[in-house]
Design a protein around this motif. Structure first.
Motif, PDB file in Angstrom:
ATOM      1  N   MET A  39       0.812  -1.213   0.000  1.00 43.74           N
ATOM      2  CA  MET A  39       0.000   0.000   0.000  1.00 43.74           C
ATOM      3  C   MET A  39       0.844   1.261   0.000  1.00 43.74           C
ATOM      4  O   MET A  39       0.430   2.297  -0.506  1.00 43.74           O
ATOM      5  CB  MET A  39      -0.909   0.018   1.242  1.00 43.74           C
ATOM      6  CG  MET A  39      -1.979  -1.047   1.241  1.00 43.74           C
ATOM      7  SD  MET A  39      -3.092  -0.877   2.651  1.00 43.74           S
ATOM      8  CE  MET A  39      -1.986  -1.310   3.997  1.00 43.74           C
ATOM      9  N   VAL A  40       2.029   1.187   0.588  1.00 44.58           N
ATOM     10  CA  VAL A  40       2.902   2.354   0.728  1.00 44.58           C
ATOM     11  C   VAL A  40       4.226   2.048   0.045  1.00 44.58           C
ATOM     12  O   VAL A  40       4.828   1.000   0.303  1.00 44.58           O
ATOM     13  CB  VAL A  40       3.122   2.696   2.219  1.00 44.58           C
ATOM     14  CG1 VAL A  40       4.068   3.880   2.362  1.00 44.58           C
ATOM     15  CG2 VAL A  40       1.788   2.985   2.895  1.00 44.58           C
ATOM     16  N   ALA A  41       4.679   2.939  -0.785  1.00 48.16           N
ATOM     17  CA  ALA A  41       5.902   2.718  -1.543  1.00 48.16           C
ATOM     18  C   ALA A  41       7.068   2.440  -0.605  1.00 48.16           C
ATOM     19  O   ALA A  41       7.300   3.170   0.353  1.00 48.16           O
ATOM     20  CB  ALA A  41       6.210   3.945  -2.401  1.00 48.16           C
ATOM     21  N   GLY A  42       7.807   1.364  -0.916  1.00 47.89           N
ATOM     22  CA  GLY A  42       8.991   1.024  -0.147  1.00 47.89           C
ATOM     23  C   GLY A  42       8.719   0.216   1.106  1.00 47.89           C
ATOM     24  O   GLY A  42       9.656  -0.229   1.765  1.00 47.89           O
ATOM     25  N   THR A  74      -2.776   0.061   8.619  1.00 43.69           N
ATOM     26  CA  THR A  74      -3.496   0.821   7.599  1.00 43.69           C
ATOM     27  C   THR A  74      -2.505   1.609   6.752  1.00 43.69           C
ATOM     28  O   THR A  74      -1.339   1.785   7.115  1.00 43.69           O
ATOM     29  CB  THR A  74      -4.483   1.791   8.253  1.00 43.69           C
ATOM     30  OG1 THR A  74      -3.742   2.726   9.053  1.00 43.69           O
ATOM     31  CG2 THR A  74      -5.484   1.055   9.140  1.00 43.69           C
ATOM     32  N   GLU A  75      -2.989   2.109   5.640  1.00 46.08           N
ATOM     33  CA  GLU A  75      -2.098   2.873   4.754  1.00 46.08           C
ATOM     34  C   GLU A  75      -1.528   4.099   5.469  1.00 46.08           C
ATOM     35  O   GLU A  75      -0.328   4.390   5.371  1.00 46.08           O
ATOM     36  CB  GLU A  75      -2.854   3.295   3.488  1.00 46.08           C
ATOM     37  CG  GLU A  75      -1.984   4.038   2.479  1.00 46.08           C
ATOM     38  CD  GLU A  75      -2.707   4.307   1.174  1.00 46.08           C
ATOM     39  OE1 GLU A  75      -2.141   5.032   0.332  1.00 46.08           O
ATOM     40  OE2 GLU A  75      -3.832   3.797   0.998  1.00 46.08           O
ATOM     41  N   ASP A  76      -2.362   4.808   6.191  1.00 44.68           N
ATOM     42  CA  ASP A  76      -1.879   6.001   6.887  1.00 44.68           C
ATOM     43  C   ASP A  76      -0.881   5.653   7.981  1.00 44.68           C
ATOM     44  O   ASP A  76       0.115   6.366   8.182  1.00 44.68           O
ATOM     45  CB  ASP A  76      -3.060   6.767   7.492  1.00 44.68           C
ATOM     46  CG  ASP A  76      -3.898   7.474   6.448  1.00 44.68           C
ATOM     47  OD1 ASP A  76      -3.411   7.638   5.300  1.00 44.68           O
ATOM     48  OD2 ASP A  76      -5.042   7.861   6.757  1.00 44.68           O
ATOM     49  N   ALA A  77      -1.146   4.556   8.691  1.00 43.08           N
ATOM     50  CA  ALA A  77      -0.224   4.151   9.750  1.00 43.08           C
ATOM     51  C   ALA A  77       1.121   3.727   9.168  1.00 43.08           C
ATOM     52  O   ALA A  77       2.181   4.066   9.710  1.00 43.08           O
ATOM     53  CB  ALA A  77      -0.835   3.023  10.569  1.00 43.08           C
ATOM     54  N   LEU A  78       1.102   2.980   8.071  1.00 47.20           N
ATOM     55  CA  LEU A  78       2.349   2.556   7.437  1.00 47.20           C
ATOM     56  C   LEU A  78       3.121   3.748   6.878  1.00 47.20           C
ATOM     57  O   LEU A  78       4.355   3.766   6.905  1.00 47.20           O
ATOM     58  CB  LEU A  78       2.066   1.536   6.343  1.00 47.20           C
ATOM     59  CG  LEU A  78       1.614   0.155   6.812  1.00 47.20           C
ATOM     60  CD1 LEU A  78       1.222  -0.718   5.628  1.00 47.20           C
ATOM     61  CD2 LEU A  78       2.702  -0.527   7.635  1.00 47.20           C
ATOM     62  N   THR A  79       2.403   4.739   6.376  1.00 39.78           N
ATOM     63  CA  THR A  79       3.070   5.956   5.904  1.00 39.78           C
ATOM     64  C   THR A  79       3.809   6.638   7.047  1.00 39.78           C
ATOM     65  O   THR A  79       4.943   7.119   6.884  1.00 39.78           O
ATOM     66  CB  THR A  79       2.047   6.916   5.279  1.00 39.78           C
ATOM     67  OG1 THR A  79       1.408   6.258   4.180  1.00 39.78           O
ATOM     68  CG2 THR A  79       2.715   8.186   4.790  1.00 39.78           C
ATOM     69  N   PHE A  80       3.173   6.668   8.217  1.00 38.87           N
ATOM     70  CA  PHE A  80       3.816   7.253   9.399  1.00 38.87           C
ATOM     71  C   PHE A  80       5.029   6.428   9.822  1.00 38.87           C
ATOM     72  O   PHE A  80       6.100   6.980  10.117  1.00 38.87           O
ATOM     73  CB  PHE A  80       2.801   7.341  10.540  1.00 38.87           C
ATOM     74  CG  PHE A  80       3.369   7.834  11.839  1.00 38.87           C
ATOM     75  CD1 PHE A  80       3.994   9.074  11.919  1.00 38.87           C
ATOM     76  CD2 PHE A  80       3.265   7.063  12.992  1.00 38.87           C
ATOM     77  CE1 PHE A  80       4.509   9.542  13.132  1.00 38.87           C
ATOM     78  CE2 PHE A  80       3.776   7.523  14.193  1.00 38.87           C
ATOM     79  CZ  PHE A  80       4.404   8.756  14.265  1.00 38.87           C
TER      80      PHE A  80
END
Length: 539
Positions: A1-4, A21-27
């Protein structure tokens, strides 16, 4: 979901959906990319510091920070909501039933543990996050075997302990490198719960383990500032209590508080890891050989000195000086043995409160009444910050003292082998804390047993009651004798074979491994479906 970002496990799929979640993984990716290089450099610095100790450099208070220790003007933050009175803190892993029981125990706070009382399978780590999220929102109630588990109206205040800086989270990689276990645990709890906690009158509170240098505290403070800014939360909302559980950290208590001063809620005497660190850091010093584990009590000089200095340091800076854990647990169906064990608990808690501690740790809800009664009797206010302990004068030689009365006995050797094998086998089976001989054993106590066995073999000490020299072959024989007698759901032939070989290899090494949890993590990672590259060869 998140690059890298890659997830290397198919376990705990429902928890993954809810927590990763996508937002959590981005963080999490932002935390990793911002702070991972600093973490790695600090771990390298640990190795360099150990090499200096091995070469004979004595531990001392840092000269470059003498001005911080001497300056009486700086203070730490005032207690955050819910942390004004911490007279009894219960600790334990993040299993759903245990979370409810701990929050309902009557203790002032609950230290929910992703570290030494927890086995870091991916399911344990993610389900623990789900359980804490649900507890905060009061949606954790459930029924099991006809029994209802439900939160009381005013549960304990929640504090979370993430893993230490040295541990990776191999099931999640960012840009093809494993995440820090610290940042993974901290980040998920913070991202999902920080604003909800504040809205409910509390906040994101943490226990920070196993630091060895004030620059490691600075890294935590930078992480806190970054994270609060990331979600537009006022700086200073997060609070962190640091466990002083490594020998180098005892020489840098003021500096650690100074680095975290806008986020600090005090220091804790992490007694069992501290003994482990004392042995490990002084591994090249024959004079630092310690007797049987039971003889290394809080009354021996180096332990008493560290406690007194911690209380003085914390109260000078107006933060909590928290006491440690009594290992005894209630003994069912044997009133005489139970009273003897609880008498030890009472004596330990009385020692802590009269020394000036502002609170203590317990590992079992039934001990809450004992600890609370003692602190209520001797600590009439919410804390004892007013007790300055200006009488305390602790020198470097006091913290490094090897004056420890006691002997190395056959029983001591056998107890260490049994504890090391039983705990490590349970850990491989997914359990991070076990009752053994009416003591609650976790990773810290298991680490003492491992490095004591190594130390005794390294320096060829004699057993006092037989005169036998402790050799690697002697330890092999004790392992082979004890391993088949161990019982329990995790004491499988496979697990016992792994940990027996591991312990035999450890006592033969020039230096003991830094952490058994790092050594054995590869087995968990592969069981979780990680690529074979995560299977370490440690034997």
């Amino acid at each position: 979901m998140v690059a890298g970002v890659q997830i290397h496990s198919q376990h705990a799929q429902q928890a993954q959906t809810e927590i990763l979640t996508e937002d959590a993984l981005t963080f999490l990716a932002a935390l990793h990319r911002t702070f991972e290089s600093t973490r790695q450099s600090l771990l390298v610095a640990r190795e360099a510091a150990q090499q200096r100790l091995d070469a004979g450099q004595p531990l001392d208070f840092p000269s470059e920070t003498a001005h911080i220790r001497a300056d009486p003007s700086w203070l730490c933050a005032v207690p955050a909501p819910g942390l004004e009175d911490r007279r009894v803190e219960i600790t334990g892993p993040t299993d759903r039933k245990m979370v409810i029981n701990a929050l309902n125990s009557g203790a002032k706070t609950f230290m929910a543990d992703f570290e030494d009382a927890n086995c870091p399978t991916f399911a344990n780590m993610l389900n623990g996050q789900v359980n804490l999220r649900d507890a905060i929102r009061r949606k954790i109630d459930f029924e099991s075997n006809g029994k209802a588990y439900k939160l009381v109206e005013k549960p304990a205040v929640l504090i979370v302990r993430p893993r230490g800086w040295h541990l990776d989270e191999p099931r999640v990689t960012v840009d093809n490198a494993p995440m820090s276990g610290s940042l993974f645990d901290f980040g998920l709890y913070f991202f999902h719960n920080a604003k909800e906690l504040v809205a409910r009158g509390s906040g994101p509170y943490y226990y920070l383990p196993k630091m060895e240098h004030y620059l490691e505290a600075r890294l935590w403070n930078d992480v806190f500032n970054f994270s609060q800014a990331y979600i537009s939360m006022p700086l200073g909302t997060i609070r962190g209590t640091v466990l002083i559980e490594t020998l180098p950290a005892a020489f840098q208590m003021d500096e650690i508080l100074f680095e975290l001063r806008t986020h600090s809620s005090g220091l804790n005497c992490g007694r069992w890891d501290y003994i482990f660190s004392f042995i490990k850091k002084r591994r090249a010093d024959r004079s630092a050989v310690l007797p049987d584990r039971k003889d290394v009590t809080m009354e021996v000089h180096f332990m008493d000195s560290y406690v007194r200095l911690l209380i003085q340091t914390c109260h000078r800076r107006r933060v909590a000086a928290m006491g440690g854990m009594s290992a005894q647990i209630p003994i069912k169906n044997d009133p005489k043995a139970n009273e003897a064990a609880m008498s030890k608990v009472r004596a330990d808690k009385l020692r802590e409160v009269t020394a000036g501690h502002d609170g203590t740790w317990i590992a079992h809800p039934l001990i809450n009444q004992i600890a609370t009664e003692i602190f209520n009797k001797h600590m009439l206010g919410p804390n004892q910050y007013h007790i300055r302990r200006e009488d305390v004068k602790v020198a470097a030689a006091d913290l490094a003292s090897t004056k420890v009365p006691g002997q190395i006995t056959t029983d001591g050797v056998h107890s260490n082998v049994a504890t090391s094998l039983a705990y490590s086998a349970a850990w491989l089976g997914g359990n991070g804390c076990i009752p053994l001989n009416y003591l609650m054993e976790d990773a810290a106590t298991a680490e003492i047993t491992r490095v004591q066995l190594w130390q005794w073999v390294k320096y060829g000490v004699r057993i006092s009651d037989t005169g036998s020299v402790i050799t690697a072959d002697y330890i092999d024989g004790v392992i082979d004798e004890i391993a088949p007698t161990l019982k329990g759901p995790a004491a499988t032939e496979k697990n016992l074979d792994i940990v027996a070989k591991y312990l035999k290899s450890q006592v033969r090494k020039e230096w003991p491994s830094e952490f058994l949890t790092s050594d054995l993590m590869g087995y968990l990672a592969v069981a979780d479906g990680c690529p074979a590259q995560w299977q370490r060869s440690v034997l």
